[in-house]
Enzyme design. Structure first.
Site, PDB file in Angstrom:
ATOM      1  N   ASP A 461     -23.142  -3.922  65.959  1.00  0.00           N
ATOM      2  CA  ASP A 461     -21.620  -2.643  65.690  1.00  0.00           C
ATOM      3  C   ASP A 461     -21.515  -3.345  64.203  1.00  0.00           C
ATOM      4  OD1 ASP A 461     -18.492  -2.944  65.735  1.00  0.00           O
ATOM      5  OD2 ASP A 461     -18.891  -4.725  64.834  1.00  0.00           O
ATOM      6  N   ARG A 659     -18.039   3.300  47.812  1.00  0.00           N
ATOM      7  CA  ARG A 659     -16.665   3.517  48.636  1.00  0.00           C
ATOM      8  C   ARG A 659     -15.795   3.983  47.485  1.00  0.00           C
ATOM      9  NH1 ARG A 659     -15.950   1.193  54.138  1.00  0.00           N
ATOM     10  NH2 ARG A 659     -13.856   1.589  54.152  1.00  0.00           N
ATOM     11  N   LYS A 879     -18.866   1.482  73.852  1.00  0.00           N
ATOM     12  CA  LYS A 879     -20.269   1.008  73.847  1.00  0.00           C
ATOM     13  C   LYS A 879     -21.308   0.589  74.958  1.00  0.00           C
ATOM     14  CE  LYS A 879     -18.107  -0.793  69.466  1.00  0.00           C
ATOM     15  NZ  LYS A 879     -17.998  -2.053  68.673  1.00  0.00           N
TER      16      LYS A 879
END
Length: 1259
Positions: A461, A659, A879
């Site tokens: 994850d 970012r 997933k």
């Protein structure tokens, strides 16, 4: 969709051709978990064909149509749910309510079922059941050749130790279940709120939840302490995200269900979908007071959420316990077994076959011997007139008993002890302890340790696993000037890392680490107005909500990115204080100003920007905008002198994996605003396509913008993530990132953690789709032209030598893997009229399944050719599906690591599941096999503990099989000299204690403590890990080597003493070559040979290892002399028949020389082979062991490498930072979340929340 049943070519194409009208949306989370009828029926044909109508009516006449909303919940009425229509038939025709209770059960046993269930489970293991049969055989006098206790004692030991381990594990589960089930909350009972345990909550109960408490079940929000019954929740347990989300009740329940008495009288009926695993969807209706109100996911609080910034809220339980979405998402609990376990079972089956063949051969030999010799030898008559074949049959079972130690009963218990010890070593490893959260590594299972040394693929994850989910303002570019490097107040670079002092700002939160003193000087001096304008924009252009607690400002943002920017502005002197429906108050360098907010143009995934239009105190109207550089640059005014300089800064920020957002503004004339506002108002009240109309209106005003600068924030990785990924890559472990985040965010993190580099060629969903479609067509053509050829092709998808990565969204994943939902064509279902039609339908389905499987196989092959794979915007079910596909088609060992409830399914599906414990809750940890506090500990878990566990287990198994073959096959050679009579070559007590005492401890300690190289060298040379991935240390080849080694040792152990005893006279004139002396000699030779052999196999010597080897030998002689003493024979004459054998035999030097010769012949060839092997064909670990002193010196001189970031022009566009969802703009603009009157500044700073609310009574 197929057009006609007869057009086979069209059908064939439709099985894999994608729908051009519905291309996957990269920004949308695919809706692929459970299906609901209403969504799938949305595209029905306008005209119903006559035949379909007839078929439908026929179906309806047979069985009533199932309603979509078949789940009914009545508030405050437990008896309602016990009605017959809500009962379901369970075991033995018992009826039980279909509504689950709220108690969670993860344990396997209770006091009554423990013994029978545990014994049943243990006897499912082939070896245990085999020894139970042996024990029964040994109780039959006609065939027994060994005493019953030789099998009973080891069997009881094995069953007892395993049962105790299972009991300890289950007690821990009971304790954890009780901890959760005994939590309390307020439930209405007898018209009042009463403190009730979670396990006693039922569907339909009305609850009151308080601030910072967990939600015990899936509940419909009725009301709360906040305006319009808003309720803020943290979903970290569900998805690992710590930013707050808001839920809001129906207006009618907010108005009428605030008081306790009203809640007690509430009798609404909820009709909704059946329990399912979709966290983001809910469809239902509330029927109350003869009115129906629609319900959606925004009104549901899910179990596992935490109430935040809301003093209290009320709700009615819709789903409880196992029916809750979090439990539905957890997937099935799978019984996990290691690869070595499976291999070991096959080897035990091989030994079974070998045992039966040997016993059958010896039984035939006994039959022949009886016919030729036994019948004619009167002195061998035993009083039984059995025929030779019958005697051979009895001897078959006799040899099954004698040779049973080829299947070692103590093998399984020894394996369990080793795994338990290795689990404790993981738990005790201080280098995997995370002090900040006081979290130690925890092996939550004891059965998978060696599998940690064989991992091929890691599925991780992102949020909370690779990242800390903490955004930090790092740098910025204002008016073409970059800020954020180490500089003093004059703008000169400085080498010292002195942080900026924010003490001049009373609002600073004290958490921001910033080192550019020049920026602070520019802000405070006011020399450059653009700098102040920059931070003012950050303070005003957002949808953040503010709360005052104990005089402190607390911001709640729709995303951590936006919260980081507003907090940065606060630290630099531009503080967002409060807002109302149409104003916002900001402290600008200590001066408080209030601005009229004329419009908020909210963010969405298509716009990738947000804007606010404000009227300043002097009457000017200005638009402030922030967004991704790709969309902002398209809307800039042609004359923007700092455009190029800002782009260079953006490239630099992107190269540092920060970012970024661009900030800009625009002055608007009053006339322009009035004209635009009229269009805005019309779009706001549009009844159809409102979002599209608003976006079009926004587009008109957001143009000719003036660029102000850009921000750069860091999505902070956990410490050591890039280094860990680099080490694991060198160990040939591939890492796939599976996340629900948007594509840009996931890609940005890929660069941050060095999964992706500037040299990486990235393939996206559309590229993969084209490649796979071409490959599938080629395979079809090949299969069509040659029916004998396989659809499988080994051609690579890419040319070798290039570094490639795959980034694919959940929508594309469904499209490519042919997992898109098929509409349930109720009106098109028709019964086949002929056998031909029926066969055609079956063939169509079969072909679709074949194509789907081939497409999935191709996708896995393509993805596995890439160095890295990132799947974004994927659901929990997807997933797990990706993990399952790799397991299925690559037969590879997989590991999944995550931190939230959305990772549970993936964790359970993988061979090994790892949970990150700490900030994001315990759902993933509770479902995991291993847990620790930080991702970086994964390298130590795999490269050290995993590799050591694998090496130890392999060495243990190879030796264990060897020593048992060497021990057991002596009986085989002896049978040629005793008429195949199943007589044992050893004393019964030696057979009983050999595996338990005489040879068990040394090999057990090797299985626990051995290591070929140290932990530091294991981490320094990750390539050592590859041997486990390739199964080099334990496989069928190694098994047969152990078998041959055991056969040769047994030959030496038997025939050297046999030859020595053949014509021998002792010193006292007596022949020592009686059976009992021979048994002692062979047994002594065997114990010495196998114990010295484990000494040769030991790589890591400690005092404990040496003591165990020599101690086992001493224990053997000590016990043997005791068992051969006259005293014990007097007490138990039938059980101890070797009276005086050991003292008499072992006082003969000739026998000692025989024993020494036997041991020497066994071991010297092994020593010679080991020497040659290490000299001529050294393994990687042999080379490292040889140079370990040199490496130790190098390690002491080694210094950490500098950051791998390379500054300069990046070929990659900067990734933008923004929320995954809409912000709070709708709430702000509607005023639903705003107190009617803003509290004065002194209340904001000093007064409590209660006082602020008291000040906001009037409008």
């Amino acid at each position: 969709m197929y057009q006609t049943a007869g057009k086979m070519n069209s059908e064939r194409d439709s099985e894999t051709t994608f729908d051009e009208d519905s291309q996957p949306n990269d920004e949308v989370m695919p809706y692929s978990d459970d299906e609901t009828e209403d969504e799938l029926d949305s595209q029905q044909p306008a005209v119903e064909p006559e035949q379909n109508r007839i078929n439908r009516e026929a179906e309806e006449s047979r069985e009533p149509v199932k309603k979509d909303c078949s789940w009914q919940v009545k508030a405050n009425d437990r008896n309602f749910h016990e009605q017959p229509q809500f009962q379901k038939t369970t075991f033995l025709c018992c009826n039980k309510s279909k509504y689950a209770g709220n108690a969670i059960k993860t344990y396997k046993y209770n006091p009554i079922t423990f013994l029978p269930l545990n014994l049943l489970e243990q006897f499912k293991r082939a070896a245990n059941f085999y020894f139970l049969i042996l024990l029964i055989l040994q109780a039959i006098p006609q065939i027994t050749t060994l005493s019953w206790y030789t099998t009973l004692v080891p069997l009881l030991l094995v069953l007892g130790i395993t049962a105790i381990k299972d009991l300890v594990d289950d007690v821990a589960r009971h304790r954890m279940d009780n901890e959760v089930n005994n939590r309390t909350c307020d439930v209405i009972k007898e018209a009042r709120f009463k403190d009730t345990k979670w396990k006693d909550i039922k569907v339909g109960d009305v609850l009151r939840l308080k601030k910072n408490s967990f939600v015990p079940a899936d509940i419909l929000l009725l009301s709360s302490s906040e305006p319009n019954s808003l309720c803020y929740v943290e979903t970290a347990e569900l998805d690992g995200e710590t930013n707050l989300k808001f839920k809001m009740s129906l207006e009618v329940t907010d108005r009428y269900l605030q008081e306790e008495s009203a809640l007690a009288r509430f009798d609404g009926l909820i009709e909704c979908e059946e329990p399912n695993n979709r966290l983001d969807k809910f469809t239902g209706t509330l029927v109350w007071r003869n009115m129906s109100y629609p319900l959606d996911a925004d009104k549901i609080l899910l179990r596992g959420c935490k109430i935040r910034n809301t003093d209290y809220c009320h709700g009615v339980v819709v789903f409880a316990g196992a029916d809750t979405k979090i439990m539905k998402n957890s997937g099935k609990t799978r019984f996990k077994r290691t690869k070595i376990d499976s291999l070991m079972n096959y080897m035990v089956y091989t030994i079974f076959v070998l045992l039966i063949l040997l016993s059958a051969g010896l039984a035939i030999g006994h039959t022949y011997w009886e016919q030729q010799i036994g019948n004619s030898s009167w002195y061998l008559y035993d009083g039984q007139n059995y025929s030779p074949p019958y005697r051979g049959f009895l001897n078959f079972w006799g040899y099954i008993i004698v040779l049973n130690t080829m299947v070692p009963i103590s093998l399984y218990v020894s394996v369990e002890v080793i795994r338990l010890g290795q689990s404790y070593f993981i738990n005790w490893d201080l280098q995997m302890y995370y002090p900040e959260k006081d979290t130690a590594a925890k092996a939550r299972t004891t059965t998978l340790n060696e599998q940690l040394g064989q991992i091929h693929y890691i599925f991780s994850d992102k949020t909370g696993t690779l990242t800390q989910n903490i955004m930090t303002f790092k740098k910025c570019c204002i008016n073409g000037q970059m800020y954020g490097d180490y500089r003093d107040e004059s703008g000169q670079p400085q080498h010292c890392t002195e942080q900026v002092d924010f003490s001049w700002n009373m609002y600073a939160d004290g958490k921001l680490s910033f080192y550019d003193h020049y920026l602070i000087e520019q802000i405070r001096s006011g020399k450059d107005p653009e700098v102040r304008q920059f931070f003012f924009l950050l303070a005003i252009c957002h949808t953040v909500m503010v709360e005052v607690s104990n005089g402190e400002l607390n911001y709640q943002a729709a995303s951590p990115d936006e919260g980081a920017l507003v907090t940065a502005a606060r630290n630099f002197g531009f503080v967002f204080l409060s807002r109302t429906q149409n104003t916002i108050t900001i402290s600008e360098m200590g001066i408080e100003r209030t601005y009229d907010v004329l419009a908020i143009l909210d963010f969405n995934s298509d716009r990738k920007r947000m804007s606010v239009i404000v009227r300043e105190p002097d009457g000017r109207i200005r638009l402030y905008c922030k967004g991704a550089d790709t969309v902002i640059y398209e809307r800039l005014h042609p004359r923007n002198p700092k455009r190029h300089a800002t782009q260079e800064a953006l490239d630099t920020f992107a190269n540092e994996t920060l970012r970024t957002l661009c900030l800009c503004y625009k002055d608007i004339s009053y006339r322009e605003y009035e004209a635009w506002n009229k269009k805005f108002t019309e779009a706001s009240v549009a009844t159809t396509n409102r979002d599209e109309a608003l976006d079009q209106v926004y587009e008109e005003i957001e143009k000719n913008l003036i660029l102000l600068g850009a921000t750069a924030i860091e999505d902070k990785l956990q410490d050591g993530v890039p280094e860990t990924i680099s080490k694991l890559a060198k160990a040939d472990i591939k890492i796939w990132v599976l996340t629900g985040d948007k594509k840009e965010t996931a890609e940005n993190i890929g660069f941050s953690c060095e999964l992706l580099t500037e040299e990486t060629t990235i393939c996206y969903g559309e590229d993969v789709s084209a490649l796979l479609q071409t490959r599938l067509e080629n395979q079809r053509n090949r299969a069509g032209s040659n029916t004998q050829s396989s659809q499988r092709t080994t051609e690579p998808f890419f040319q070798s030598g290039r570094n490639r990565a795959l980034i694919i969204t959940g929508s594309w994943l469904n499209e490519i893997l042919l997992e898109k939902k098929k509409k349930k064509k109720k009106l098109k279902l028709k019964f086949p009229k002929t056998a031909e039609e029926k066969q055609m339908r079956i063939e169509t389905r079969r072909r679709a399944e074949v194509n789907k499987e081939q497409q999935q196989r191709n996708f896995v092959d393509l993805a596995c050719e890439c160095r890295a794979v990132i799947c974004c915007r994927v659901t929990p079910k997807q997933k797990a599906m990706v993990v399952e596909l790799v397991k299925k088609y690559k037969k590879a060992i997989t590991l999944a690591i995550g931190d939230g409830a959305n990772d549970v399914n993936m964790i359970k599906t993988a061979h090994i599941g790892v949970g990150i414990s700490g900030q994001e809750g315990m759902q993933a940890v509770m479902s995991s096999d291993y847990s620790f506090g930080q991702f970086r500990y994964l390298q130590r878990l795999l490269l050290v503990h995993g590799r050591w566990s694998y090496i130890r287990m392999c060495k243990f198994l190879r030796y264990f099989f060897y020593k048992n073959f060497a021990f057991t096959l002596v009986h085989f050679w002896y049978s040629f000299f005793n008429g195949y009579s199943a007589q044992t070559a050893y004393e019964d007590w030696f057979i009983t204690l050999y595996n338990v005492l005489y040879s068990s401890l040394p090999v057990l300690l090797v299985g626990l403590l051995d290591q070929d190289v140290s932990d530091k060298l294991s981490l320094r040379f990750p390539g050592l890990y590859i041997s486990g991935q390739k199964d080099l240390l334990f496989n069928y080849k190694k098994f047969f080597v152990s078998l041959i080694h055991g056969i040769i040792t047994s030959l030496i152990i038997f025939f050297i003493p046999y030859g020595a005893y053949l014509q021998t006279m002792g010193q006292d004139g007596e022949a020592p070559s009686d059976y009992q002396s021979f048994a002692v000699t062979t047994a002594s030779s065997l114990v010495l040979a196998v114990n010295f052999q484990i000494g040769l196999d030991t790589s890591y010597w400690t005092f404990v290892n040496a003591f165990s080897i020599f101690g086992s030998i001493a224990l053997y002689f000590g016990i043997m002399f005791d068992l051969h003493s006259a005293g014990i024979h007097v007490l138990f004459p039938s059980s101890f028949q070797f009276t005086g054998t050991a003292p008499n035999a072992l006082r003969q030097p000739y026998l000692w020389l025989t024993i020494i010769l036997s041991v020497a012949v066994c071991l010297l060839p092994v020593v010679a082979l080991r020497f040659l092997s290490m000299t001529i064909w050294p393994s990687e670990s042999d080379k490292i062991q040889k140079n370990r002193k040199k490496y130790k010196i190098e390690a002491e001189q080694w210094k950490p490498r500098p950051s791998a970031f390379r500054r300069g022009i990046s070929g990659r566009r900067s990734a933008y930072a923004f929320s995954h969802q809409r912000g709070y703009a709708d709430l702000i603009a509607s005023g639903r979340s705003i107190r009617k009157k803003r509290a004065p500044l002194d209340a904001v700073l000093g007064n409590s929340m209660a006082e602020i609310r008291q000040a906001a009574e009037t409008s």
